[in-house]
Design a protein around this motif. Structure first.
Motif, PDB file in Angstrom:
ATOM      1  N   LYS A   1      32.375  10.771 -36.147  1.00  0.00           N
ATOM      2  CA  LYS A   1      33.817  11.013 -36.113  1.00  0.00           C
ATOM      3  C   LYS A   1      34.528   9.674 -36.115  1.00  0.00           C
ATOM      4  O   LYS A   1      34.026   8.687 -35.577  1.00  0.00           O
ATOM      5  N   VAL A   2      35.719   9.672 -36.714  1.00  0.00           N
ATOM      6  CA  VAL A   2      36.551   8.480 -36.745  1.00  0.00           C
ATOM      7  C   VAL A   2      37.934   8.864 -36.245  1.00  0.00           C
ATOM      8  O   VAL A   2      38.543   9.795 -36.762  1.00  0.00           O
ATOM      9  N   VAL A   3      38.390   8.166 -35.210  1.00  0.00           N
ATOM     10  CA  VAL A   3      39.744   8.369 -34.717  1.00  0.00           C
ATOM     11  C   VAL A   3      40.509   7.070 -34.911  1.00  0.00           C
ATOM     12  O   VAL A   3      39.924   5.987 -34.899  1.00  0.00           O
ATOM     13  N   ARG A   4      41.799   7.198 -35.125  1.00  0.00           N
ATOM     14  CA  ARG A   4      42.628   6.002 -35.293  1.00  0.00           C
ATOM     15  C   ARG A   4      43.418   5.782 -34.014  1.00  0.00           C
ATOM     16  O   ARG A   4      44.083   6.670 -33.526  1.00  0.00           O
ATOM     17  N   SER A   5      43.304   4.570 -33.488  1.00  0.00           N
ATOM     18  CA  SER A   5      44.001   4.187 -32.262  1.00  0.00           C
ATOM     19  C   SER A   5      44.085   2.668 -32.225  1.00  0.00           C
ATOM     20  O   SER A   5      43.288   1.984 -32.867  1.00  0.00           O
ATOM     21  N   LYS A   6      45.022   2.158 -31.476  1.00  0.00           N
ATOM     22  CA  LYS A   6      45.160   0.706 -31.368  1.00  0.00           C
ATOM     23  C   LYS A   6      43.995   0.151 -30.556  1.00  0.00           C
ATOM     24  O   LYS A   6      43.684   0.650 -29.480  1.00  0.00           O
ATOM     25  N   LEU A   7      43.347  -0.886 -31.100  1.00  0.00           N
ATOM     26  CA  LEU A   7      42.276  -1.579 -30.395  1.00  0.00           C
ATOM     27  C   LEU A   7      42.811  -2.894 -29.831  1.00  0.00           C
ATOM     28  O   LEU A   7      43.717  -3.499 -30.395  1.00  0.00           O
ATOM     29  N   PHE A   8      42.236  -3.335 -28.734  1.00  0.00           N
ATOM     30  CA  PHE A   8      42.643  -4.580 -28.095  1.00  0.00           C
ATOM     31  C   PHE A   8      42.359  -5.773 -29.005  1.00  0.00           C
ATOM     32  O   PHE A   8      43.170  -6.677 -29.137  1.00  0.00           O
ATOM     33  N   VAL A   9      41.184  -5.781 -29.622  1.00  0.00           N
ATOM     34  CA  VAL A   9      40.813  -6.776 -30.630  1.00  0.00           C
ATOM     35  C   VAL A   9      39.995  -6.081 -31.707  1.00  0.00           C
ATOM     36  O   VAL A   9      39.386  -5.046 -31.466  1.00  0.00           O
ATOM     37  N   GLY A  10      39.973  -6.661 -32.885  1.00  0.00           N
ATOM     38  CA  GLY A  10      39.132  -6.141 -33.958  1.00  0.00           C
ATOM     39  C   GLY A  10      39.706  -4.924 -34.644  1.00  0.00           C
ATOM     40  O   GLY A  10      40.830  -4.492 -34.390  1.00  0.00           O
ATOM     41  N   ASP A  11      38.880  -4.364 -35.544  1.00  0.00           N
ATOM     42  CA  ASP A  11      39.284  -3.221 -36.365  1.00  0.00           C
ATOM     43  C   ASP A  11      38.503  -1.951 -36.079  1.00  0.00           C
ATOM     44  O   ASP A  11      39.014  -0.854 -36.288  1.00  0.00           O
ATOM     45  N   VAL A  12      37.244  -2.080 -35.643  1.00  0.00           N
ATOM     46  CA  VAL A  12      36.387  -0.906 -35.435  1.00  0.00           C
ATOM     47  C   VAL A  12      35.557  -1.105 -34.177  1.00  0.00           C
ATOM     48  O   VAL A  12      35.043  -2.204 -33.923  1.00  0.00           O
ATOM     49  N   SER A  13      35.414  -0.034 -33.403  1.00  0.00           N
ATOM     50  CA  SER A  13      34.574  -0.062 -32.215  1.00  0.00           C
ATOM     51  C   SER A  13      34.106   1.360 -31.931  1.00  0.00           C
ATOM     52  O   SER A  13      34.500   2.297 -32.617  1.00  0.00           O
ATOM     53  N   LEU A  14      33.273   1.493 -30.924  1.00  0.00           N
ATOM     54  CA  LEU A  14      32.878   2.819 -30.471  1.00  0.00           C
ATOM     55  C   LEU A  14      33.887   3.299 -29.435  1.00  0.00           C
ATOM     56  O   LEU A  14      34.357   2.514 -28.607  1.00  0.00           O
ATOM     57  N   LEU A  15      34.202   4.569 -29.469  1.00  0.00           N
ATOM     58  CA  LEU A  15      35.169   5.122 -28.522  1.00  0.00           C
ATOM     59  C   LEU A  15      34.695   4.965 -27.086  1.00  0.00           C
ATOM     60  O   LEU A  15      35.455   4.593 -26.204  1.00  0.00           O
ATOM     61  N   ASN A  16      33.406   5.193 -26.850  1.00  0.00           N
ATOM     62  CA  ASN A  16      32.879   5.183 -25.482  1.00  0.00           C
ATOM     63  C   ASN A  16      32.416   3.810 -25.001  1.00  0.00           C
ATOM     64  O   ASN A  16      32.022   3.661 -23.849  1.00  0.00           O
ATOM     65  N   ASP A  17      32.465   2.793 -25.867  1.00  0.00           N
ATOM     66  CA  ASP A  17      32.041   1.453 -25.457  1.00  0.00           C
ATOM     67  C   ASP A  17      32.711   0.420 -26.347  1.00  0.00           C
ATOM     68  O   ASP A  17      32.224   0.111 -27.429  1.00  0.00           O
ATOM     69  N   GLN A  18      33.813  -0.110 -25.874  1.00  0.00           N
ATOM     70  CA  GLN A  18      34.558  -1.083 -26.673  1.00  0.00           C
ATOM     71  C   GLN A  18      34.243  -2.522 -26.264  1.00  0.00           C
ATOM     72  O   GLN A  18      35.024  -3.428 -26.499  1.00  0.00           O
ATOM     73  N   SER A  19      33.058  -2.715 -25.681  1.00  0.00           N
ATOM     74  CA  SER A  19      32.640  -4.071 -25.309  1.00  0.00           C
ATOM     75  C   SER A  19      32.189  -4.875 -26.530  1.00  0.00           C
ATOM     76  O   SER A  19      32.041  -6.085 -26.451  1.00  0.00           O
TER      77      SER A  19
END
Length: 153
Positions: free
Chosen positions: A27-45
């Motif tokens: 699944k892909v959801v669109r939301s503002k990220l703190f940094v970068g363009d793509v991350s995992l929803l459950n782990d944005q480390s």
């Protein structure tokens, strides 16, 4: 897996990425990220910042250096591993290969970054900020994102 694609990235800019991830059952959801363009929803480390090619990287580390540096510092301050995935393709497969890149802007702008100079800047940023540089053909971007964000989970 559920991926987050940053809303500040135009929806059509990396359509190939979203389409691939969805085709693979993610699944892909669109939301503002703190940094970068793509991350995992459950782990944005770990976040991936997508770059169209080395020309975009050259502009970022040259003209936009201050803004680019602030993003690297922000990621480091919050313990986020930032990976740059450059969709350059061709003979650029590793950071060392950047030394052989010929900037097409050099014909019109003799002061534009050369491959060897861009390599040194990228290497310095990698060493100073703990970022990673990865390269792929645009057709493989989605697959590389899964690999880089722990596709075996």
């Amino acid at each position: 897996m559920v991926f987050v694609h940053d809303t500040r990235d135009k929806a059509t800019k990396h359509r190939n990425v979203d389409e691939y991830l969805i085709e693979q059952g993610h699944k892909v959801v669109r939301s503002k990220l703190f940094v970068g363009d793509v991350s995992l929803l459950n782990d944005q480390s770990v976040c991936i910042d997508l770059k169209r090619n080395l020309q975009e990287v050259a502009v970022n580390v040259g003209q936009d250096h201050a803004r680019f540096k602030r993003e690297l510092e922000r990621a480091g301050e919050y313990g986020i591993k930032l990976i740059f995935l450059v969709e350059h393709g061709g003979s650029i497969k590793t950071l060392e290969d950047v030394q052989n890149w010929v900037n097409p802007r050099l014909k019109e702008h003799p002061l534009a970054l050369t491959g060897p100079r861009l390599y040194k800047i990228m290497l310095t940023m990698q060493n100073k900020y703990g970022i990673e540089w990865h390269f792929c053909d645009k057709r493989c971007t989605g697959k590389r994102i899964i690999e880089l964000l722990g596709g075996a989970q």
